[in-house]
Design an enzyme around this catalytic site. Structure first.
Site, PDB file in Angstrom:
ATOM      1  N   GLU A 293      -7.015-114.661 -40.875  1.00 55.03           N
ATOM      2  CA  GLU A 293      -7.351-114.300 -42.264  1.00 55.03           C
ATOM      3  C   GLU A 293      -6.769-112.914 -42.472  1.00 55.03           C
ATOM      4  OE1 GLU A 293      -8.363-116.735 -43.933  1.00 55.03           O
ATOM      5  OE2 GLU A 293      -9.036-117.999 -42.283  1.00 55.03           O
ATOM      6  N   CYS A 327     -10.285-106.813 -47.894  1.00 52.99           N
ATOM      7  CA  CYS A 327      -9.162-107.685 -48.184  1.00 52.99           C
ATOM      8  C   CYS A 327      -9.327-108.328 -49.551  1.00 52.99           C
ATOM      9  CB  CYS A 327      -9.079-108.759 -47.108  1.00 52.99           C
ATOM     10  SG  CYS A 327     -10.612-109.663 -46.946  1.00 52.99           S
TER      11      CYS A 327
HETATM   12  N1  LIG Z   1      -8.644-112.158 -45.118  1.00 54.09           N
HETATM   13  C1  LIG Z   1      -9.686-111.585 -44.520  1.00 54.09           C
HETATM   14  O1  LIG Z   1     -10.725-112.188 -44.306  1.00 54.09           O
HETATM   15  C2  LIG Z   1      -9.592-110.142 -44.098  1.00 54.09           C
HETATM   16  C3  LIG Z   1     -10.758-109.469 -43.742  1.00 54.09           C
HETATM   17  C4  LIG Z   1     -10.663-108.136 -43.337  1.00 54.09           C
HETATM   18  C5  LIG Z   1      -9.439-107.497 -43.326  1.00 54.09           C
HETATM   19  N2  LIG Z   1      -8.328-108.173 -43.702  1.00 54.09           N
HETATM   20  C6  LIG Z   1      -7.025-107.501 -43.715  1.00 54.09           C
HETATM   21  O2  LIG Z   1      -6.935-106.641 -42.590  1.00 54.09           O
HETATM   22  C7  LIG Z   1      -6.110-105.522 -42.889  1.00 54.09           C
HETATM   23  C8  LIG Z   1      -6.840-104.257 -42.556  1.00 54.09           C
HETATM   24  O3  LIG Z   1      -7.298-104.276 -41.241  1.00 54.09           O
HETATM   25  P1  LIG Z   1      -6.536-103.506 -40.079  1.00 54.09           P
HETATM   26  O4  LIG Z   1      -5.905-102.267 -40.624  1.00 54.09           O
HETATM   27  O5  LIG Z   1      -7.514-103.381 -38.964  1.00 54.09           O
HETATM   28  O6  LIG Z   1      -5.380-104.551 -39.720  1.00 54.09           O
HETATM   29  P2  LIG Z   1      -4.308-104.468 -38.555  1.00 54.09           P
HETATM   30  O7  LIG Z   1      -3.450-105.674 -38.660  1.00 54.09           O
HETATM   31  O8  LIG Z   1      -3.641-103.149 -38.499  1.00 54.09           O
HETATM   32  O9  LIG Z   1      -5.206-104.549 -37.226  1.00 54.09           O
HETATM   33  C9  LIG Z   1      -6.023-105.678 -36.971  1.00 54.09           C
HETATM   34  C10 LIG Z   1      -6.233-105.777 -35.462  1.00 54.09           C
HETATM   35  O10 LIG Z   1      -4.989-106.098 -34.856  1.00 54.09           O
HETATM   36  C11 LIG Z   1      -4.743-105.186 -33.792  1.00 54.09           C
HETATM   37  N3  LIG Z   1      -3.308-105.101 -33.582  1.00 54.09           N
HETATM   38  C12 LIG Z   1      -2.406-104.433 -34.333  1.00 54.09           C
HETATM   39  N4  LIG Z   1      -1.167-104.625 -33.821  1.00 54.09           N
HETATM   40  C13 LIG Z   1      -1.311-105.440 -32.738  1.00 54.09           C
HETATM   41  C14 LIG Z   1      -0.411-105.997 -31.785  1.00 54.09           C
HETATM   42  N5  LIG Z   1       0.886-105.766 -31.836  1.00 54.09           N
HETATM   43  N6  LIG Z   1      -0.918-106.798 -30.829  1.00 54.09           N
HETATM   44  C15 LIG Z   1      -2.238-107.063 -30.747  1.00 54.09           C
HETATM   45  N7  LIG Z   1      -3.140-106.542 -31.613  1.00 54.09           N
HETATM   46  C16 LIG Z   1      -2.684-105.751 -32.595  1.00 54.09           C
HETATM   47  C17 LIG Z   1      -5.409-103.916 -34.261  1.00 54.09           C
HETATM   48  O11 LIG Z   1      -5.605-102.998 -33.216  1.00 54.09           O
HETATM   49  C18 LIG Z   1      -6.697-104.473 -34.821  1.00 54.09           C
HETATM   50  O12 LIG Z   1      -7.605-104.759 -33.799  1.00 54.09           O
HETATM   51  C19 LIG Z   1      -5.797-105.635 -44.368  1.00 54.09           C
HETATM   52  O13 LIG Z   1      -4.513-106.177 -44.523  1.00 54.09           O
HETATM   53  C20 LIG Z   1      -6.859-106.595 -44.882  1.00 54.09           C
HETATM   54  O14 LIG Z   1      -6.496-107.278 -46.051  1.00 54.09           O
HETATM   55  C21 LIG Z   1      -8.375-109.475 -44.062  1.00 54.09           C
HETATM   56  N1  LIG Z   2     -15.674-111.235 -47.112  1.00 58.10           N
HETATM   57  C1  LIG Z   2     -15.490-109.952 -47.735  1.00 58.10           C
HETATM   58  C2  LIG Z   2     -14.123-109.379 -47.505  1.00 58.10           C
HETATM   59  C3  LIG Z   2     -13.626-109.353 -46.106  1.00 58.10           C
HETATM   60  C4  LIG Z   2     -12.349-108.621 -46.043  1.00 58.10           C
HETATM   61  O1  LIG Z   2     -12.228-107.450 -45.915  1.00 58.10           O
HETATM   62  C5  LIG Z   2     -15.697-110.034 -49.227  1.00 58.10           C
HETATM   63  O2  LIG Z   2     -15.867-111.123 -49.753  1.00 58.10           O
HETATM   64  O3  LIG Z   2     -15.674-109.005 -49.869  1.00 58.10           O
END
Ligand SMILES: NC(=O)c1ccc[n+]([C@@H]2O[C@H](COP(=O)([O-])OP(=O)(O)OC[C@H]3O[C@@H](n4cnc5c(N)ncnc54)[C@H](O)[C@@H]3O)[C@@H](O)[C@H]2O)c1
Ligand SMILES: N[C@@H](CCC=O)C(=O)O
Length: 541
Positions: A293, A327
């Protein structure tokens, strides 16, 4: 052996108010003081043993006061990751042999501990480490994580109960086996609940897990691990490795026993994981399940029939709660001129009135800081670009990182609906607004449907029911979570299963039966009670 028990019927955890003078506020303030006052050693947990990673040290700080170090962690090395995988695989036979009821009891107990004596700890850690306001921490690290733990047990029971029909003389069964190997859970900084759910949902289904949280969420992740241990999670079932993830990529992604990846984070990181798995596909025992996600560029589309007060509240809460670091956060709005003219000044004034500051020191604060220096630099660049652009009007917004990584609510009005503010995920408190002539509504709807690569959340704000029905149909693929006259954030487990399509992820709906199906591999069993003893069929005469 497995009994077919009735698991407790889940209900959403009550959200505490933390009003001044309330007992929950006093308990939380005490816990914040305790945790802020000591520098914790944020270890890995491998096979039940806590030890520091062998790589470079990383300070975990309070984002709203970056001089204040909450804990010290270390990057995991390739050796550390290999140890975590070995510990997981060693724990697998006993864990998968345990009955579902026994596994479920551990996670239900964790939920009850979190609802009670651990609530203040997880909330305090999330406020301090991720700079959440008390309201934002309560709906995340308390309520949503409790809900994930309880609802998943109930969904798992429903999944196991889904059995095939049998014909006379035959008994058909479906066995929902855990995956063969280990599941790699990689979790983001912004939700303690997501960080807790990704390893536990796979473990509940009988899998063993290597969990790598984000370094900037490590403080709350540390206490989540302790909570699971307090609930009785056996050693080796979930193994926590710390750090940035490079060693995890090198070792876990190329390991023959990689059975699945449960990821939440940015689109770029997920694409890297998927690409690496693709490159190594012939080296695995099976085909790893890939659940991710990821990012969003979430919209609010206002129709000329929209109520300006409703729209204003949708945008303030949707765009600026938790500094826009969801997100699901509203980051692009399309507003008809007639509505905008009636709300613009009040809306901007409301955004300017939101308190931004030390969420741990003053629990009445609305917003904290963005997560780290990298996020701050990204937002600074976006705001500076907007200030310099001739076609963008910066209605409000500023930044200051002298004490904490503070970015104030930023509203950018832009006549060009193809500008990057309507396309690129900044993941901060920056809202792009496109004001359109009321007569152009249809044209605007068609344009905004596909301008960003994402399809996570979106809202239609309208009073006209024809407009609501029409937008709902035309925006069917533009969001996995679609809201009518509500903000596009704040999905509740069991009520709005969460996830999106296109570049936003595999849409397996965290906290739902759909997600749990990804962590099992079904075996169909047919038993014939009185087997035939003659191979001939009637047509053979
Ligand atoms: N769709 C959803 O449900 C949802 C929910 C929360 C956050 N997000 C998304 O997450 C992002 C923000 O979170 P973030 O800054 O922690 O994301 P990120 O992709 O920078 O990091 C996520 C995880 O991946 C790890 N990571 C990064 N590079 C890696 C690699 N090369 N190998 C292995 N692990 C690696 C990070 O250390 C962290 O644990 C935003 O884009 C947001 O939209 C999505
Ligand atoms: N589930 C959360 C978003 C998670 C992502 O960052 C919401 O619905 O706001």
């Amino acid at each position: 052996m497995d009994a077919i028990s009735n698991v407790p019927v889940p209900a959403n955890e009550r959200v505490y108010g933390y009003a001044p003078g309330s007992p929950e506020r006093a308990a939380l303030e005490d816990r914040i003081k305790e945790l802020a006052g000591s520098t914790a050693e944020l270890t890995m947990t491998i096979g039940g043993e806590q030890r520091l990673g062998g790589g470079a040290p990383i300070d975990v700080v309070q984002p709203h006061n970056h001089a204040s170090v909450l804990g010290r962690t270390n990057d995991a090395t390739a050796r550390d990751v290999q140890d975590a995988i070995d510990a997981a695989l060693a724990a697998a036979p006993s864990w998968r042999a345990m009955s579902f009821d026994d596994r479920a009891a551990i996670f239900l107990r964790a939920a009850d501990l979190l609802a009670g004596p651990w609530r203040a700890t997880l909330n305090a850690a999330t406020i301090l480490g991720q700079s959440k306001s008390v309201q934002q921490a309560e709906i995340d690290s308390a309520c949503e994580l409790i809900d994930f733990l309880r609802f998943n047990v109930s969904y798992a029971r429903k999944l196991y109960a889904d059995q095939p029909i049998s014909s006379p003389g035959v008994w058909n069964r479906m066995e929902y086996r855990p995956l063969e190997g280990f599941v790699l859970a990689i979790t983001p900084f912004n939700f303690t609940a997501i960080a807790g759910n990704l390893p536990t949902s796979a473990a509940l289904m009988g899998n063993v897990v290597v969990w790598k949280p984000s370094p900037t969420q490590q403080f709350a992740a540390h206490f989540t691990m302790r909570l699971l241990e307090a609930a009785g999670l056996p050693p080796g079932v979930i193994n926590l490795v710390t750090g940035n993830g490079q060693a995890v990529s090198e070792v876990a992604l190329t390991h023959p026993a990689l059975a699945g990846i449960h990821f939440t984070g940015s689109t770029a990181t997920f694409q890297h994981l998927w690409r690496t798995v693709g490159e190594n596909i012939s080296g695995y025992r099976g085909y790893p399940r890939l659940v991710g996600e990821t990012g969003g560029k979430d919209f609010v589309l206002a129709h000329p029939s929209a109520d300006p007060a409703v729209l204003s509240t949708v945008l303030i809460r949707g765009a600026f709660e938790y500094q826009g670091q969801k997100c699901s956060a509203a980051s692009r709005a399309y507003v008809p001129r007639s509505v905008w003219n009636r709300m613009r000044d009040d809306f901007v004034a409301t955004a300017e009135s939101l308190t931004v500051g030390d969420v741990a020191g003053d629990l009445s604060t609305f917003m904290g800081a963005v997560i780290d220096a990298r996020a701050f630099a990204k937002h600074k660049t976006a705001i500076d670009r907007a200030r310099a652009a001739a076609n963008i009007d910066v209605l409000t917004g500023s930044y200051d990182d002298s004490v904490g990584y503070f970015v104030k609510p930023t509203i950018l009005e832009c006549a060009d609906p193809t500008d990057e503010i309507f396309v690129k995920e900044y993941f901060g408190p920056i809202l792009g607004v496109h004001v359109y002539d009321d007569g152009d509504y249809d044209k605007v709807l068609d344009q905004m449907e596909g301008i960003a690569p994402y399809a996570l959340t979106g809202s239609i704000v309208a009073d006209d029911r024809y407009a609501i029905a029409d937008a709902s149909r035309r925006l069917r693929f533009a969001a996995g979570n679609f809201y009518i006259n509500d903000k596009p954030t704040g999905a509740v487990v069991g009520q709005q299963p969460f996830g999106g399509g296109r570049a936003s992820g595999t849409n397996d709906k965290a906290g739902s039966i759909h997600n749990l199906t990804r962590w099992v591999s079904a075996r169909a069993i047919k038993e014939t009670f009185v087997p035939p003893t003659d191979h001939r069929y009637p047509h053979m005469g």
